[in-house]
Design a protein around this motif. Sequence first.
Motif, mmCIF file in Angstrom:
data_model
loop_
_atom_site.group_PDB
_atom_site.id
_atom_site.type_symbol
_atom_site.label_atom_id
_atom_site.label_comp_id
_atom_site.label_asym_id
_atom_site.label_seq_id
_atom_site.Cartn_x
_atom_site.Cartn_y
_atom_site.Cartn_z
ATOM 1 N N VAL A 67 14.202 44.792 -46.586
ATOM 2 C CA VAL A 67 12.960 44.097 -46.139
ATOM 3 C C VAL A 67 11.855 44.031 -47.088
ATOM 4 C CG1 VAL A 67 13.511 44.795 -43.742
ATOM 5 C CG2 VAL A 67 12.147 46.377 -45.131
ATOM 6 N N ALA A 68 10.927 43.157 -46.867
ATOM 7 C CA ALA A 68 9.761 42.803 -47.812
ATOM 8 C C ALA A 68 9.132 44.353 -47.693
ATOM 9 C CB ALA A 68 8.910 41.586 -47.425
ATOM 10 N N ASN A 69 8.459 44.529 -48.978
ATOM 11 C CA ASN A 69 7.839 45.789 -48.918
ATOM 12 C C ASN A 69 6.264 45.550 -48.646
ATOM 13 O OD1 ASN A 69 6.337 45.275 -51.275
ATOM 14 N ND2 ASN A 69 8.018 46.189 -52.436
ATOM 15 N N ARG A 87 5.991 37.333 -44.320
ATOM 16 C CA ARG A 87 6.783 38.782 -44.207
ATOM 17 C C ARG A 87 8.017 38.785 -43.632
ATOM 18 N NH1 ARG A 87 4.915 42.363 -47.320
ATOM 19 N NH2 ARG A 87 2.856 41.661 -47.074
ATOM 20 N N ASP A 88 7.994 38.244 -42.256
ATOM 21 C CA ASP A 88 9.152 38.471 -41.493
ATOM 22 C C ASP A 88 9.976 37.425 -41.846
ATOM 23 O OD1 ASP A 88 8.647 40.352 -39.164
ATOM 24 O OD2 ASP A 88 6.848 39.112 -39.190
ATOM 25 N N SER A 144 11.719 38.950 -45.253
ATOM 26 C CA SER A 144 12.633 39.866 -45.041
ATOM 27 C C SER A 144 13.922 39.699 -44.317
ATOM 28 C CB SER A 144 11.934 41.038 -43.730
ATOM 29 O OG SER A 144 10.754 41.659 -44.456
ATOM 30 N N ASN A 159 17.257 40.408 -46.500
ATOM 31 C CA ASN A 159 18.314 41.253 -45.848
ATOM 32 C C ASN A 159 19.636 40.464 -45.954
ATOM 33 O OD1 ASN A 159 19.232 43.728 -44.488
ATOM 34 N ND2 ASN A 159 19.874 42.034 -42.864
ATOM 35 N N GLY A 211 10.890 43.995 -52.366
ATOM 36 C CA GLY A 211 12.086 44.302 -51.467
ATOM 37 C C GLY A 211 12.042 45.935 -51.402
ATOM 38 N N TYR A 223 19.240 41.500 -37.740
ATOM 39 C CA TYR A 223 19.573 41.598 -39.108
ATOM 40 C C TYR A 223 20.718 42.262 -39.125
ATOM 41 C CZ TYR A 223 14.558 40.895 -40.250
ATOM 42 O OH TYR A 223 13.237 40.224 -40.760
#
Length: 131
Positions: free
Chosen positions: A44-46, A87-88, A91, A95, A114, A128
């Motif tokens: 996922v995005a940090n 961000r969502d 992510s 993934n 990431g 996911y």
Amino acid sequence: MVTVTTMSLSSTTLVFFLIVSTVSGTSATRNLSLAAENSGEWCVANNKATDAQLQATIDWCCSDAGGFRDCGPIQPGGACYEPNTLRDHASYVMNEYYQNLGHTGEQCDFGGTGTRVHRNPSHGSCVYVSY
């Protein structure tokens, strides 16, 4: 009389043991279920990623160069469109890329934006995958 007290103490000890065992067993079962639910690895995005970096990741992952071309789930009406945030959306595509191309640290780096997590980020109808 001493025998009765000893038996009473033994009965009390036995009841206490049964109660503790039941509670412990229930907690262990609940924890096992959470562990089973979170027994994968996702990318996922940090929190350090900027909006520009996240948009660049989405653009790249959804291009021919990125190799992940099915960005329909993050489009309006798609299963992962909501919440409608960079961000969502980033992510989700990060993934998908990570899961489909080998699970290495490099494949979840995305220029330092990431991070790999062990808690399933799925929500609602947005699933996911974790292979």
